[in-house]
Design an enzyme around this catalytic site. Structure first.
Site, PDB file in Angstrom:
ATOM      1  CG  PHE A  12      -1.568   1.213   1.640  1.00 37.70           C
ATOM      2  CD1 PHE A  12      -2.188   2.053   0.727  1.00 37.70           C
ATOM      3  CD2 PHE A  12      -1.560   1.572   2.991  1.00 37.70           C
ATOM      4  CE1 PHE A  12      -2.789   3.243   1.146  1.00 37.70           C
ATOM      5  CE2 PHE A  12      -2.159   2.753   3.417  1.00 37.70           C
ATOM      6  CZ  PHE A  12      -2.767   3.591   2.494  1.00 37.70           C
ATOM      7  CE  LYS A  36       7.944 -14.615   1.354  1.00 34.79           C
ATOM      8  NZ  LYS A  36       7.891 -14.957   2.784  1.00 34.79           N
ATOM      9  CB  THR A 131       4.075   1.557  13.249  1.00 29.46           C
ATOM     10  OG1 THR A 131       2.789   1.738  13.821  1.00 29.46           O
ATOM     11  CG2 THR A 131       4.805   0.490  14.064  1.00 29.46           C
ATOM     12  CG  ASP A 132       0.954   5.396  15.606  1.00 31.24           C
ATOM     13  OD1 ASP A 132       0.842   4.211  15.212  1.00 31.24           O
ATOM     14  OD2 ASP A 132      -0.006   6.201  15.570  1.00 31.24           O
ATOM     15  CD  GLU A 133      -0.325  -0.591  15.560  1.00 37.56           C
ATOM     16  OE1 GLU A 133      -0.092  -1.704  16.055  1.00 37.56           O
ATOM     17  OE2 GLU A 133      -1.229  -0.375  14.756  1.00 37.56           O
ATOM     18  CE1 TYR A 156       3.390  -3.916  11.641  1.00 40.08           C
ATOM     19  CE2 TYR A 156       2.160  -2.583  13.221  1.00 40.08           C
ATOM     20  CZ  TYR A 156       2.907  -2.686  12.065  1.00 40.08           C
ATOM     21  OH  TYR A 156       3.189  -1.562  11.332  1.00 40.08           O
ATOM     22  CB  SER A 157       3.420  -2.848  18.021  1.00 37.99           C
ATOM     23  OG  SER A 157       2.844  -3.599  19.049  1.00 37.99           O
ATOM     24  CE  LYS A 160       7.416  -1.473  11.148  1.00 41.44           C
ATOM     25  NZ  LYS A 160       7.934  -1.557   9.750  1.00 41.44           N
ATOM     26  NE  ARG A 220      -5.530   1.987  16.095  1.00 39.23           N
ATOM     27  CZ  ARG A 220      -5.818   1.603  17.342  1.00 39.23           C
ATOM     28  NH1 ARG A 220      -6.155   2.501  18.257  1.00 39.23           N
ATOM     29  NH2 ARG A 220      -5.764   0.330  17.691  1.00 39.23           N
TER      30      ARG A 220
HETATM   31  P1  NAD Z   1       1.471  -3.671   3.204  1.00 38.77           P
HETATM   32  O1  NAD Z   1       1.175  -4.891   4.011  1.00 38.77           O
HETATM   33  O2  NAD Z   1       0.418  -3.098   2.346  1.00 38.77           O
HETATM   34  O3  NAD Z   1       2.739  -3.955   2.274  1.00 38.77           O
HETATM   35  C1  NAD Z   1       3.863  -4.646   2.710  1.00 38.77           C
HETATM   36  C2  NAD Z   1       4.690  -5.021   1.482  1.00 38.77           C
HETATM   37  O4  NAD Z   1       5.869  -5.706   1.933  1.00 38.77           O
HETATM   38  C3  NAD Z   1       3.964  -5.979   0.528  1.00 38.77           C
HETATM   39  O5  NAD Z   1       4.147  -5.551  -0.812  1.00 38.77           O
HETATM   40  C4  NAD Z   1       4.645  -7.311   0.770  1.00 38.77           C
HETATM   41  O6  NAD Z   1       4.632  -8.178  -0.372  1.00 38.77           O
HETATM   42  C5  NAD Z   1       6.057  -6.866   1.139  1.00 38.77           C
HETATM   43  N1  NAD Z   1       6.768  -7.881   1.934  1.00 38.77           N
HETATM   44  C6  NAD Z   1       6.307  -8.542   3.024  1.00 38.77           C
HETATM   45  N2  NAD Z   1       7.233  -9.421   3.461  1.00 38.77           N
HETATM   46  C7  NAD Z   1       8.313  -9.284   2.639  1.00 38.77           C
HETATM   47  C8  NAD Z   1       9.590  -9.907   2.595  1.00 38.77           C
HETATM   48  N3  NAD Z   1       9.944 -10.852   3.463  1.00 38.77           N
HETATM   49  N4  NAD Z   1      10.448  -9.532   1.624  1.00 38.77           N
HETATM   50  C9  NAD Z   1      10.110  -8.575   0.717  1.00 38.77           C
HETATM   51  N5  NAD Z   1       8.908  -7.964   0.704  1.00 38.77           N
HETATM   52  C10 NAD Z   1       8.025  -8.321   1.667  1.00 38.77           C
HETATM   53  O7  NAD Z   1       2.016  -2.621   4.252  1.00 38.77           O
HETATM   54  P2  NAD Z   1       1.845  -1.029   4.282  1.00 38.77           P
HETATM   55  O8  NAD Z   1       0.590  -0.704   4.979  1.00 38.77           O
HETATM   56  O9  NAD Z   1       2.135  -0.479   2.947  1.00 38.77           O
HETATM   57  O10 NAD Z   1       3.040  -0.662   5.292  1.00 38.77           O
HETATM   58  C11 NAD Z   1       4.358  -0.435   4.792  1.00 38.77           C
HETATM   59  C12 NAD Z   1       5.269  -0.120   5.962  1.00 38.77           C
HETATM   60  O11 NAD Z   1       4.776   1.009   6.660  1.00 38.77           O
HETATM   61  C13 NAD Z   1       5.386  -1.234   6.996  1.00 38.77           C
HETATM   62  O12 NAD Z   1       6.707  -1.292   7.441  1.00 38.77           O
HETATM   63  C14 NAD Z   1       4.467  -0.803   8.121  1.00 38.77           C
HETATM   64  O13 NAD Z   1       4.904  -1.319   9.355  1.00 38.77           O
HETATM   65  C15 NAD Z   1       4.618   0.700   8.057  1.00 38.77           C
HETATM   66  N6  NAD Z   1       3.475   1.501   8.513  1.00 38.77           N
HETATM   67  C16 NAD Z   1       2.223   1.294   8.005  1.00 38.77           C
HETATM   68  C17 NAD Z   1       1.177   2.115   8.400  1.00 38.77           C
HETATM   69  C18 NAD Z   1      -0.223   1.946   7.848  1.00 38.77           C
HETATM   70  O14 NAD Z   1      -1.147   2.600   8.326  1.00 38.77           O
HETATM   71  N7  NAD Z   1      -0.448   1.094   6.851  1.00 38.77           N
HETATM   72  C19 NAD Z   1       1.416   3.146   9.326  1.00 38.77           C
HETATM   73  C20 NAD Z   1       2.711   3.321   9.842  1.00 38.77           C
HETATM   74  C21 NAD Z   1       3.731   2.496   9.414  1.00 38.77           C
HETATM   75  O1  DAU Z   2      -0.871   3.096  13.691  1.00 36.18           O
HETATM   76  C1  DAU Z   2      -0.185   2.635  12.568  1.00 36.18           C
HETATM   77  C2  DAU Z   2      -0.631   1.236  12.233  1.00 36.18           C
HETATM   78  O2  DAU Z   2      -1.941   1.353  11.666  1.00 36.18           O
HETATM   79  C3  DAU Z   2       0.302   0.513  11.271  1.00 36.18           C
HETATM   80  O3  DAU Z   2       1.530   0.337  11.888  1.00 36.18           O
HETATM   81  C4  DAU Z   2      -0.279  -0.842  10.851  1.00 36.18           C
HETATM   82  O4  DAU Z   2       0.548  -1.447   9.868  1.00 36.18           O
HETATM   83  C5  DAU Z   2      -1.657  -0.612  10.270  1.00 36.18           C
HETATM   84  O5  DAU Z   2      -2.256  -1.855   9.956  1.00 36.18           O
HETATM   85  C6  DAU Z   2      -2.536   0.153  11.256  1.00 36.18           C
HETATM   86  O6  DAU Z   2      -2.829  -0.667  12.419  1.00 36.18           O
HETATM   87  P1  DAU Z   2      -4.280  -0.695  13.095  1.00 36.18           P
HETATM   88  O7  DAU Z   2      -4.423  -1.948  13.852  1.00 36.18           O
HETATM   89  O8  DAU Z   2      -4.549   0.576  13.806  1.00 36.18           O
HETATM   90  O9  DAU Z   2      -5.187  -0.698  11.730  1.00 36.18           O
HETATM   91  P2  DAU Z   2      -6.511  -1.499  11.359  1.00 36.18           P
HETATM   92  O10 DAU Z   2      -6.997  -0.911  10.076  1.00 36.18           O
HETATM   93  O11 DAU Z   2      -6.312  -2.975  11.419  1.00 36.18           O
HETATM   94  O12 DAU Z   2      -7.514  -1.106  12.521  1.00 36.18           O
HETATM   95  C7  DAU Z   2      -7.852   0.251  12.777  1.00 36.18           C
HETATM   96  C8  DAU Z   2      -8.799   0.264  13.971  1.00 36.18           C
HETATM   97  O13 DAU Z   2     -10.049  -0.330  13.560  1.00 36.18           O
HETATM   98  C9  DAU Z   2      -8.326  -0.561  15.154  1.00 36.18           C
HETATM   99  O14 DAU Z   2      -8.733   0.101  16.346  1.00 36.18           O
HETATM  100  C10 DAU Z   2      -9.068  -1.880  15.011  1.00 36.18           C
HETATM  101  C11 DAU Z   2     -10.366  -1.465  14.362  1.00 36.18           C
HETATM  102  N1  DAU Z   2     -10.994  -2.454  13.461  1.00 36.18           N
HETATM  103  C12 DAU Z   2     -10.229  -2.998  12.469  1.00 36.18           C
HETATM  104  C13 DAU Z   2     -10.755  -3.919  11.590  1.00 36.18           C
HETATM  105  C14 DAU Z   2      -9.909  -4.540  10.506  1.00 36.18           C
HETATM  106  C15 DAU Z   2     -12.338  -2.782  13.586  1.00 36.18           C
HETATM  107  O15 DAU Z   2     -13.045  -2.279  14.487  1.00 36.18           O
HETATM  108  N2  DAU Z   2     -12.866  -3.679  12.715  1.00 36.18           N
HETATM  109  C16 DAU Z   2     -12.137  -4.283  11.713  1.00 36.18           C
HETATM  110  O16 DAU Z   2     -12.688  -5.122  10.966  1.00 36.18           O
END
Ligand code: NAD
Ligand code: DAU
Length: 348
Positions: A12, A36, A131-133, A156-157, A160, A220
């Site tokens: 993403f 990957k 991440t802030d987590e 997860y957190s 990280k 969040r």
């Molecule tokens: P995502 O799950 O959408 O994408 C992760 C990508 O990493 C995928 O394309 C996957 O194929 C690749 N990947 C996974 N394992 C791998 C491996 N072993 N080798 C090579 N590639 C691999 O994640 P995202 O939401 O885009 O998050 C990206 C980064 O940002 C992560 O490090 C996550 O911790 C961090 N982050 C995400 C959020 C959020 O809200 N989504 C917020 C803060 C930080």
């Molecule tokens: O804060 C940054 C993090 O945000 C990133 O590090 C993570 O990669 C990313 O996945 C995200 O984590 P969250 O756990 O906060 O995101 P998620 O979208 O899974 O959930 C957001 C909130 O919504 C959380 O309080 C859980 C709740 N939730 C989530 C899902 C999937 C629901 O209530 N119902 C649901 O079905």
């Protein structure tokens, strides 16, 4: 930064970042995207980029857990900068099956650090996306700053947090020129529909149940993904080596408020739908174990030192995101049916 390694670029945020770097920013070099292609990685997210930037974009399907391959890639492509997104990113999956989180998020990061260390004189920047987590959960008051102690609550957190500690250690011990950003929740195009916002958009559109965990009052801080991309590029260019920067949207919201907003916007866009009013689809379900109550980011440092501030309002960003998912039904269908995985198997 002539040859930038981007890991996890088919996910993403990574896909949005590559698109931003090549189409909007002042970056002039070449990108080597190593991914990957787990369930979360989809090369279709960058299909147009692969065509339009043939000379400046290379995709390599590989695993960051393979240290030998990472060394080869650093050598073969003369990598001089790294932006490290690759991770297992979904908290719920980490609760059910933590193994891959330990491997990719910790061991994978270690492999990249080792590859960078072995050619350190050529590395100008290793930026780690975190991440802030890692800071744990807040009560009703207060904000996470860069000095808040780490208290991760999910596998997860915790994974990280471990990778952040490795980054710091490689800076302190070896002088590796690294920076870290700890960001809040992102939303926008190309997010895999297991996360709250895309899941609610697609279920709401299709008229299926909207599962809200616990009482729905968890908070969040939501940031539009392009604003995150701009923050990352700003830090990579101007951030001080060894420093950590918090990134947030100044936009704290309870989950239930977001879900209700999505319901109302879908009702408004789709006035004749039988699924109206979609708020009736909301179902309160069993809470996530160890569910963090509130995240809120203080990004004063990034604002004061590097002049970054989030630009998109949530009202505009969420509407654009809903419209993107509705306009990209083919992408959604391929992702939801798993068809994109068949395509990956056939091509890579
Ligand atoms: P995502 O799950 O959408 O994408 C992760 C990508 O990493 C995928 O394309 C996957 O194929 C690749 N990947 C996974 N394992 C791998 C491996 N072993 N080798 C090579 N590639 C691999 O994640 P995202 O939401 O885009 O998050 C990206 C980064 O940002 C992560 O490090 C996550 O911790 C961090 N982050 C995400 C959020 C959020 O809200 N989504 C917020 C803060 C930080
Ligand atoms: O804060 C940054 C993090 O945000 C990133 O590090 C993570 O990669 C990313 O996945 C995200 O984590 P969250 O756990 O906060 O995101 P998620 O979208 O899974 O959930 C957001 C909130 O919504 C959380 O309080 C859980 C709740 N939730 C989530 C899902 C999937 C629901 O209530 N119902 C649901 O079905």
């Amino acid at each position: 930064m002539q040859n930038m390694l981007i890991t996890g670029g088919c996910g993403f945020i990574g896909a949005n970042f590559i698109r931003y770097l090549l189409t909007e920013s002042d970056f002039k070099g070449r990108i080597v995207n190593v991914d990957k292609l787990t369930y979360a990685g989809n090369p279709e997210n960058l299909a147009d980029i692969e065509n339009d930037f043939e000379n400046r974009y290379v995709f390599i399907k590989d695993d960051i857990c393979d240290g030998i391959r990472m060394n080869e890639i650093f050598e073969n492509y003369a990598i001089d900068s790294i932006c490290h997104f690759a991770a297992e990113s979904h908290v719920d999956r980490s609760i059910v099956q933590p193994d891959a989180f330990i491997q990719t998020n910790i061991v994978g990061t270690f492999n990249l650090l080792e590859a960078a260390r072995s050619r350190q004189s050529q590395i100008t920047r290793f930026h780690h996306i975190s991440t802030d987590e890692v800071y744990g959960s807040l009560g009703q008051e207060g904000y996470f700053t860069e000095t808040t102690p780490y208290k991760p609550n999910s596998p997860y957190s915790a994974s990280k947090a471990s990778s952040d500690h490795l980054m710091r250690a490689y800076y302190k011990t070896y002088g590796l020129p690294m920076t870290i950003s700890n960001c809040s929740n992102n939303y926008g195009p190309y997010q895999f529909p297991e996360k709250l916002i895309p899941l609610m958009i697609l279920n709401g559109f299709e008229g299926t149940s909207l599962p809200v965990y616990g009482d729905g009052r968890n908070v969040r801080d939501w940031l539009y993904v392009t604003d995150h991309c701009k923050a990352i590029w700003t830090i990579m260019k101007h951030g001080k080596t060894g420093e950590v920067y918090n990134v947030g949207g100044d936009n704290e919201m309870e989950n239930i408020t977001i879900v209700e907003m999505i319901c109302d916007i879908l009702d408004e866009i789709n006035k004749l739908s039988d699924h109206r009013p979609r708020r009736e689809l909301i179902t309160f379900v069993k809470d996530r174990p160890g569910h963090d109550r509130r995240y809120a980011i203080d990004f004063t440092k990034l604002n004061r030192e590097l002049d970054w501030t989030p630009e998109a309002s949530f009202e505009t960003g969420i509407r654009d995101t809903i419209e993107w998912y509705l306009a990209n039904r083919k992408w959604v269908e391929r992702v939801k049916s798993g068809e994109y995985q068949d395509w990956i198997k056939a091509h890579y």
